[in-house]
Design a protein around this motif. Structure first.
Motif, PDB file in Angstrom:
ATOM      1  N   ASN B  15      59.862  28.248  80.602  1.00  0.00           N
ATOM      2  CA  ASN B  15      58.811  28.226  80.501  1.00  0.00           C
ATOM      3  C   ASN B  15      58.524  26.741  79.252  1.00  0.00           C
ATOM      4  OD1 ASN B  15      57.225  30.070  82.382  1.00  0.00           O
ATOM      5  ND2 ASN B  15      57.344  31.487  80.314  1.00  0.00           N
ATOM      6  N   THR B  19      56.896  23.528  80.150  1.00  0.00           N
ATOM      7  CA  THR B  19      56.043  22.724  79.642  1.00  0.00           C
ATOM      8  C   THR B  19      56.179  22.123  78.740  1.00  0.00           C
ATOM      9  OG1 THR B  19      54.764  25.277  79.581  1.00  0.00           O
ATOM     10  CG2 THR B  19      53.727  23.381  78.753  1.00  0.00           C
ATOM     11  N   ASN B  80      60.435  29.965  84.822  1.00  0.00           N
ATOM     12  CA  ASN B  80      58.999  29.706  84.682  1.00  0.00           C
ATOM     13  C   ASN B  80      57.881  29.750  85.043  1.00  0.00           C
ATOM     14  OD1 ASN B  80      60.373  26.913  85.716  1.00  0.00           O
ATOM     15  ND2 ASN B  80      57.644  26.931  85.984  1.00  0.00           N
ATOM     16  N   LEU B  81      56.689  30.250  84.542  1.00  0.00           N
ATOM     17  CA  LEU B  81      55.498  30.057  85.230  1.00  0.00           C
ATOM     18  C   LEU B  81      55.088  29.168  85.693  1.00  0.00           C
ATOM     19  CD1 LEU B  81      53.797  31.088  81.636  1.00  0.00           C
ATOM     20  CD2 LEU B  81      54.426  33.299  84.358  1.00  0.00           C
ATOM     21  N   ALA B  84      53.106  26.189  84.353  1.00  0.00           N
ATOM     22  CA  ALA B  84      54.174  25.346  83.449  1.00  0.00           C
ATOM     23  C   ALA B  84      54.511  24.522  83.841  1.00  0.00           C
ATOM     24  CB  ALA B  84      55.388  26.099  82.637  1.00  0.00           C
ATOM     25  N   PHE B 101      48.762  28.721  78.019  1.00  0.00           N
ATOM     26  CA  PHE B 101      49.988  28.682  77.586  1.00  0.00           C
ATOM     27  C   PHE B 101      50.218  29.057  76.321  1.00  0.00           C
ATOM     28  CE2 PHE B 101      54.257  27.439  76.707  1.00  0.00           C
ATOM     29  CZ  PHE B 101      55.003  28.333  77.775  1.00  0.00           C
ATOM     30  N   GLN B 105      51.603  32.327  75.055  1.00  0.00           N
ATOM     31  CA  GLN B 105      52.408  32.061  73.984  1.00  0.00           C
ATOM     32  C   GLN B 105      52.212  33.295  72.622  1.00  0.00           C
ATOM     33  OE1 GLN B 105      54.295  27.988  73.628  1.00  0.00           O
ATOM     34  NE2 GLN B 105      56.062  29.214  74.477  1.00  0.00           N
ATOM     35  N   LYS B 223      58.268  33.665  88.168  1.00  0.00           N
ATOM     36  CA  LYS B 223      59.078  33.918  87.586  1.00  0.00           C
ATOM     37  C   LYS B 223      60.646  34.502  88.428  1.00  0.00           C
ATOM     38  CE  LYS B 223      56.234  36.755  84.547  1.00  0.00           C
ATOM     39  NZ  LYS B 223      56.038  38.037  83.605  1.00  0.00           N
TER      40      LYS B 223
END
Lengths: 94, 250
Positions: B15, B19, B80-81, B84, B101, B105, B223
């Protein structure tokens, strides 16, 4: 974008107890943004613990053309320095 | 090695790295030098977070290093999402992604500080300071754009509509999270949803922007390694050097 955004002068205090020092200027739409921009531009290497920003248009400066009449007359006035006094030894921290 | 823990930490690291890499693409292209530097700073914060996490993951697996984990895995192995990896788009989309995001976080790291994993607690503690600034900075921009000109407003609305379907999977625990939640080795992300909504709606209200209706369709898969085309292209660029010149250093 920059052409529309006003200019800000940035002052950073590097440590508690010291003065804010002028470090440069940047563009921003408003004061909060100017502070964030200053944080990102001028404190990324641990330079500061406090930031001031001042709109550059609010700073009124003396003009370089006035330098002669402003500053030269002080050149021969050495008696203005407090160096002509005899201090007793008991007086410390002067 | 506990595969679930390894996967979970990779998910967190991926993630941050993906990003961060996306944001780094703005370097030299920001709308002004100030925003350019701000974006690069945030990108570096995120890449730094990912390094801490990759190093931790690598310590669990024989032969792995932070570099092999970042540069020698293929898209299917990234966790990662989707939000991202999605492309930067215009400034409004980049800002909105960063805001969604970072708010996520921020909730996540807040809760990570009470996990039964000392290293994750320490990484969360350190990262939270950075993320707090990311939320503030991107949130200020959301307000400025949403409450700005008709042009910036319409770009914000487009960005929210484009990104909203990618926010659902933030709060859907993957199998590796489900396995770890009972022993407090992973944050129960389903429980973060309300907190996150609270964080973002305050700012969006100030910006005069509305969210799509609740219950709208959400896309997921990141994910567990089911990614969009965007990730493959991102990795092709990010991993090029290590793929073309294995082990190279500079």
């Amino acid at each position: 974008m920059n052409h529309e955004e006003p200019l800000w002068e940035v002052f950073i205090r590097s440590r508690q107890g010291l003065d804010h020092k002028h470090v440069g200027s940047l563009h921003a739409a408003d004061a909060p943004t100017a502070i964030e921009n200053a944080r990102d531009v001028y404190t990324r290497r641990m330079e500061g613990v406090s930031i001031w920003v001042v709109a550059s248009r609010d700073i009124h400066a003396s003009s370089p053309e006035d330098a002669a009449s402003f500053y030269d007359p002080a050149n021969d006035k050495i008696y203005r320095h407090p160096t002509f006094y005899d201090l007793p030894d008991e007086v410390k921290h002067m | 090695m506990n595969q679930d823990r390894f996967d979970y930490i990779l998910h967190l690291a991926d993630n941050a790295l993906i990003t961060g890499h996306r944001l780094s693409e703005w370097t030299g292209h920001g709308p002004s030098v100030e925003q350019d530097i701000a974006m690069s700073n945030i990108a570096l914060d995120l890449v730094g977070q990912s390094r801490n996490l990759y190093q931790y993951a690598a310590s669990m697996k024989e032969g792995a290093t932070e570099d092999t984990l970042a540069y020698l895995r293929d898209a299917r192995e990234f966790k990662n999402l989707l939000i991202a990896e999605t492309g930067n788009g215009d400034w409004a989309k980049t800002i909105t992604r960063l805001f969604f995001f970072s708010a996520y976080q921020s909730c996540l790291y807040e809760h990570m500080r009470s996990l039964r994993d000392e290293m994750l607690r320490a990484i969360a503690e350190k990262s939270l300071k950075e993320v707090t600034y990311h939320v503030r900075w991107s949130g200020d921009w959301v307000i400025r754009l949403g409450d700005g000109t008709p042009e910036s407003r319409s770009r914000m609305e487009k960005a929210i509509d484009a990104l909203w379907p990618l926010t659902g999977e933030m709060f859907e625990p993957a199998p590796y999270e489900k396995a770890l939640i009972p022993s407090q080795l992973a944050v129960d992300v389903a429980a973060l949803k309300q907190e996150w909504m609270h964080k973002i709606t305050g700012v969006l209200d100030n910006a005069g922007c509305r969210l799509p209706a609740p219950g709208s369709w959400m896309q997921s898969g990141g994910k567990t390694g089911i990614h969009t085309e965007a990730l493959g292209l991102l990795l092709a660029e990010m991993q090029f050097l290590q793929r073309a010149y294995p082990g190279c250093n500079w």
